[in-house]
Enzyme design. Structure first.
Site, PDB file in Angstrom:
ATOM      1  N   HIS A 108      15.535  31.207  69.562  1.00  0.00           N
ATOM      2  CA  HIS A 108      15.172  32.600  69.840  1.00  0.00           C
ATOM      3  C   HIS A 108      15.211  33.473  68.587  1.00  0.00           C
ATOM      4  O   HIS A 108      15.796  33.119  67.552  1.00  0.00           O
ATOM      5  CB  HIS A 108      16.126  33.180  70.892  1.00  0.00           C
ATOM      6  CG  HIS A 108      17.558  33.238  70.431  1.00  0.00           C
ATOM      7  ND1 HIS A 108      18.041  34.193  69.557  1.00  0.00           N
ATOM      8  CD2 HIS A 108      18.609  32.442  70.711  1.00  0.00           C
ATOM      9  CE1 HIS A 108      19.323  33.998  69.327  1.00  0.00           C
ATOM     10  NE2 HIS A 108      19.692  32.922  70.018  1.00  0.00           N
ATOM     11  N   ARG A 126      17.330  36.627  75.443  1.00  0.00           N
ATOM     12  CA  ARG A 126      16.872  36.488  74.070  1.00  0.00           C
ATOM     13  C   ARG A 126      15.939  35.298  73.901  1.00  0.00           C
ATOM     14  O   ARG A 126      15.020  35.345  73.069  1.00  0.00           O
ATOM     15  CB  ARG A 126      18.058  36.406  73.108  1.00  0.00           C
ATOM     16  CG  ARG A 126      19.059  35.276  73.337  1.00  0.00           C
ATOM     17  CD  ARG A 126      20.297  35.514  72.465  1.00  0.00           C
ATOM     18  NE  ARG A 126      21.298  34.457  72.537  1.00  0.00           N
ATOM     19  CZ  ARG A 126      22.287  34.410  73.421  1.00  0.00           C
ATOM     20  NH1 ARG A 126      22.384  35.349  74.357  1.00  0.00           N
ATOM     21  NH2 ARG A 126      23.178  33.434  73.384  1.00  0.00           N
ATOM     22  N   GLU A 153      22.871  28.588  75.640  1.00  0.00           N
ATOM     23  CA  GLU A 153      23.725  28.255  74.505  1.00  0.00           C
ATOM     24  C   GLU A 153      25.047  27.662  74.979  1.00  0.00           C
ATOM     25  O   GLU A 153      25.416  27.771  76.157  1.00  0.00           O
ATOM     26  CB  GLU A 153      23.968  29.523  73.667  1.00  0.00           C
ATOM     27  CG  GLU A 153      24.807  29.353  72.413  1.00  0.00           C
ATOM     28  CD  GLU A 153      24.233  28.331  71.434  1.00  0.00           C
ATOM     29  OE1 GLU A 153      24.313  27.108  71.748  1.00  0.00           O
ATOM     30  OE2 GLU A 153      23.741  28.746  70.370  1.00  0.00           O
ATOM     31  N   HIS A 177      18.492  28.000  72.041  1.00  0.00           N
ATOM     32  CA  HIS A 177      19.468  28.630  71.153  1.00  0.00           C
ATOM     33  C   HIS A 177      19.872  27.665  70.049  1.00  0.00           C
ATOM     34  O   HIS A 177      19.631  26.458  70.147  1.00  0.00           O
ATOM     35  CB  HIS A 177      20.689  29.052  71.977  1.00  0.00           C
ATOM     36  CG  HIS A 177      20.332  29.851  73.191  1.00  0.00           C
ATOM     37  ND1 HIS A 177      20.358  31.225  73.221  1.00  0.00           N
ATOM     38  CD2 HIS A 177      19.916  29.450  74.426  1.00  0.00           C
ATOM     39  CE1 HIS A 177      19.981  31.648  74.421  1.00  0.00           C
ATOM     40  NE2 HIS A 177      19.702  30.589  75.157  1.00  0.00           N
TER      41      HIS A 177
END
Length: 209
Positions: A9, A58, A82, A149
């Site tokens: 991201h 994100r 994440e 992530h």
């Protein structure tokens, strides 16, 4: 041959502050949105067949920039989140080192299970690797872009490649809005074709943030 693009991201304010995000839902900042818009045309030129993203905003909003160019729908998968960083989430790395010095030293040394409620690297790799494999299986012989992530990307890619922890630590961290390219064929299975590819200069930050 199936091509898998694992895309980190764009930048967030917590990235800029070296603050541990983990699974906290922190939005892209202006830089992050611009990074996603700049990367989208280059990824669109790869003619993706499918687009999948972590459900954290994100990553989802990064994927949305590519969706706007390609017209592809974005499939959400919470397994692409994440690593969960337990008691560290919301703290800066300086604060982590002050409050959890022993665990911080173990984490920096690559301990797969440093404590304080942090998800183990093995669990992270299996979780993200399964999501990546499923995404690729949905478009055999095609190109799939997965927005995720930094830490999740590293461990998920390592799981698909069958790399152990020692080898995986030699792989540099993905910068914001950069990606790793994997390909799979019937003879070689998964193999690495490119890493840390991108068009926008981004600050190098730790996987945790």
């Amino acid at each position: 041959m199936t091509r898998l693009i694992v895309w980190r991201h764009g930048n967030t304010d917590w990235n800029a502050a070296n603050r541990v995000q983990g699974q906290t839902d922190v939005p892209l900042n202006d830089l992050g949105r611009e990074q996603a818009r700049a990367a989208a045309p280059l990824l669109a030129a790869l003619r993706p067949d499918a687009l999948v993203a972590s459900d954290l905003s994100r990553a989802a909003d990064t994927a949305a920039a590519l969706a706007a160019v390609t017209g592809l729908p974005v499939r959400s998968d919470a397994r692409l989140r994440e690593r969960h960083f337990g008691h560290w989430q919301g703290l800066t790395l300086t604060e982590v080192a002050e409050r959890f010095p022993a665990e911080h030293v173990r984490w920096r040394a690559g301990d797969p299970d440093p404590g304080t409620g942090i998800e183990t690297l093995d669990d992270l790799g299996k979780r993200v690797g399964a999501a990546l494999a499923e995404a690729a299986d949905a478009a055999p012989g095609g190109t799939v872009v997965v927005a995720t992530h930094g830490g999740a990307a590293r461990q998920g890619v390592g799981h698909l490649l069958g790399w152990d922890a020692v080898v995986l630590r030699t792989l540099g961290s993905l910068q914001n809005c950069h990606w790793t390219e994997l390909r799979r064929d019937d003879v070689r299975g998964w193999h690495l074709r490119a890493h840390n590819v991108g068009v926008v200069a981004a600050p190098a930050v730790a996987d945790a943030v």
